[in-house]
Design an enzyme around this catalytic site. Structure first.
Site, PDB file in Angstrom:
ATOM      1  N   GLY A 115     -10.431  -4.567   7.127  1.00  0.00           N
ATOM      2  CA  GLY A 115     -10.460  -4.288   8.659  1.00  0.00           C
ATOM      3  C   GLY A 115     -11.094  -5.722   9.288  1.00  0.00           C
ATOM      4  O   GLY A 115     -11.429  -6.474   8.808  1.00  0.00           O
ATOM      5  N   SER A 166       0.858  -1.084  -0.078  1.00  0.00           N
ATOM      6  CA  SER A 166      -0.068   0.015   0.111  1.00  0.00           C
ATOM      7  C   SER A 166       0.809   1.184   0.094  1.00  0.00           C
ATOM      8  O   SER A 166       2.220   1.162   0.160  1.00  0.00           O
ATOM      9  CB  SER A 166      -0.886  -0.151   1.514  1.00  0.00           C
ATOM     10  OG  SER A 166       0.264   0.159   2.476  1.00  0.00           O
ATOM     11  N   ASP A 206      -1.127  -1.429  -3.947  1.00  0.00           N
ATOM     12  CA  ASP A 206      -2.376  -1.540  -3.578  1.00  0.00           C
ATOM     13  C   ASP A 206      -2.942  -0.132  -3.372  1.00  0.00           C
ATOM     14  O   ASP A 206      -2.376   0.734  -2.263  1.00  0.00           O
ATOM     15  CB  ASP A 206      -2.348  -2.456  -2.316  1.00  0.00           C
ATOM     16  CG  ASP A 206      -3.636  -2.806  -1.751  1.00  0.00           C
ATOM     17  OD1 ASP A 206      -3.937  -2.921  -0.379  1.00  0.00           O
ATOM     18  OD2 ASP A 206      -4.797  -3.010  -2.655  1.00  0.00           O
TER      19      ASP A 206
HETATM   20  O1  LIG Z   1      -8.465  -5.515   0.773  1.00  0.00           O
HETATM   21  C1  LIG Z   1      -7.565  -5.287   1.556  1.00  0.00           C
HETATM   22  C2  LIG Z   1      -7.439  -5.960   2.775  1.00  0.00           C
HETATM   23  O2  LIG Z   1      -8.484  -6.620   3.484  1.00  0.00           O
HETATM   24  P1  LIG Z   1      -8.593  -7.341   5.030  1.00  0.00           P
HETATM   25  O3  LIG Z   1      -8.627  -5.862   5.647  1.00  0.00           O
HETATM   26  O4  LIG Z   1     -10.103  -7.904   4.823  1.00  0.00           O
HETATM   27  O5  LIG Z   1      -7.203  -7.851   4.966  1.00  0.00           O
HETATM   28  N1  LIG Z   1      -6.401  -4.487   1.190  1.00  0.00           N
HETATM   29  O6  LIG Z   1      -6.452  -3.808   0.227  1.00  0.00           O
HETATM   30  C3  LIG Z   1      -5.274  -4.189   2.186  1.00  0.00           C
HETATM   31  C4  LIG Z   1      -5.299  -2.608   2.548  1.00  0.00           C
HETATM   32  C5  LIG Z   1      -4.224  -2.283   3.239  1.00  0.00           C
HETATM   33  C6  LIG Z   1      -4.003  -0.634   3.844  1.00  0.00           C
HETATM   34  O7  LIG Z   1      -2.928  -0.484   4.140  1.00  0.00           O
HETATM   35  P2  LIG Z   1      -2.651   0.873   4.903  1.00  0.00           P
HETATM   36  O8  LIG Z   1      -2.886   0.459   6.221  1.00  0.00           O
HETATM   37  O9  LIG Z   1      -1.132   0.878   4.824  1.00  0.00           O
HETATM   38  O10 LIG Z   1      -3.214   2.020   4.233  1.00  0.00           O
HETATM   39 NA    NA Z   2      -5.123  -3.933  -4.832  1.00  0.00          NA
HETATM   40 ZN   LIG Z   3      -8.452  -3.024  -0.213  1.00  0.00          ZN
END
Ligand SMILES: O=C(COP(=O)(O)O)N(O)CCCCOP(=O)(O)O
Ligand code: NA
Ligand SMILES: [Zn+2]
Ligand SMILES: [Ca+2]
Length: 305
Positions: free
Chosen positions: A179, A49, A80
């Site tokens: 989350g 991310s 991401d």
């Molecule tokens: O779809 C998901 C994860 O889904 P999940 O929360 O169900 O594992 N993601 O896309 C991951 C999001 C990551 C966010 O990262 P930062 O805290 O660095 O911004």
């Molecule tokens: Na993604």
């Molecule tokens: Zn996501």
């Protein structure tokens, strides 16, 4: 070997299995995900991310790209939730082979315009693009249809969006959310909607907010001193059904964070005298690896490398 996201996901959608996109923020997560992929003979997507890029910087992106090149299974390095054109350019410059531009919170025309711009840049350098249409939100089953349509991905819009943008894969909103708190009990997943989207969009589909948040992991986190409320994740059967309907990329971050943190808490509680980080980061790394391996089994990507 380092490959594009589309190389991994096209095959997955065609052959009806899912591939995990696992968020990595440090060396231990990277090692855990790649070791799991090699042991399971599974393709894998390393997801960074913008927060991860900020936290890990060149140390993280260099490791991710170089280790992906050396891996004995297909690995894509993916941005991401890229929030801007500039952020995507930075990922391209770092050698990423997949980038997401997330303009799903904008109006349709803005999302189309911004996504097209990223597609042109990424395709010019052989990198494939994930876009998003719809708002990730936990939805109660009986919520009014028009409210669902306002939030979840509209199948007809998705077809037009993919044709106009040229994006390679599409993140859809069908009831998941990021989350540990995805709804009360078992979150409602709109499989009927997914089926309609998949019929109109032949491209690989992406499921965000897919962590299981398993009760045993939540319990270990609590028992080791962690504080977490009424957590709920996506039921494994809903993941399998979504894959059978066209989901090819499944994002998992929360489950890895819970495992890593619970194991560190346990190690520190057990050995208050310990101050060698390897003694508590090591077991935490192993726990993340086990979660990744079991997710790969659930997705059906084991042995597909
Ligand atoms: O779809 C998901 C994860 O889904 P999940 O929360 O169900 O594992 N993601 O896309 C991951 C999001 C990551 C966010 O990262 P930062 O805290 O660095 O911004
Ligand atoms: Na993604
Ligand atoms: Zn996501
Ligand atoms: Ca979004």
């Amino acid at each position: 070997m380092l490959v594009t996201g589309l190389e991994i996901l096209k095959k997955a959608r065609e052959e009806g299995y899912g591939v995990g996109a696992f968020n990595v923020n440090n060396m231990e997560f990277l090692q855990a995900v790649l070791e799991a992929a090699e042991e399971q003979r599974s393709p894998v997507i390393l997801a960074l991310s913008e927060g991860a890029m900020k936290y890990g910087g060149r140390a993280l992106t260099l490791m991710a790209v170089e280790l992906a090149k050396e891996a004995r299974v297909p690995v894509a390095v993916h941005l991401d939730h890229g929030s801007s054109y500039e952020s995507v350019l930075r990922a391209l410059r770092a050698g990423f082979t997949s980038v997401m531009i997330d303009k799903s919170h904008e109006d349709f025309e803005t999302n189309v315009r911004e996504t097209r711009r990223v597609v042109e840049a990424a395709h010019a350098v052989g990198v494939t693009v994930e876009a998003e249409l719809g708002r990730l939100a936990g939805i109660e089953e009986h919520v009014a249809v028009d409210e669902k349509d306002a939030l979840l991905t509209n199948p007809e819009e998705a077809r037009i969006f993919m044709e106009r943008t040229g994006a390679d894969y599409l993140a859809v909103a069908i009831g998941t959310s990021h989350g540990a708190y995805k709804g009360k009990g078992r979150p409602f997943i709109d499989h009927a909607r997914l089926e309609r989207i998949a019929r109109l969009v032949p491209a690989p589909l992406v499921l965000h907010g897919a962590s299981a948040v398993p009760p045993e992991l939540v319990e270990r986190f609590r028992a080791s001193g962690g504080e977490i409320g009424e957590a709920a994740g996506i039921h494994p059967e809903d993941i399998k059904k979504a894959i059978s309907l066209g989901i090819a990329k499944i994002n998992t971050d929360t489950d890895l964070r819970l495992a890593f943190t619970a194991l560190i808490r346990e190690a520190l509680n057990k050995n208050p005298k310990e101050f060698d980080p390897r003694k508590y980061l090591g077991p935490a790394r192993e726990a993340v690896k086990e979660v990744v391996k079991s997710r790969m089994e659930l997705f059906g990507s084991v042995g597909r490398a």
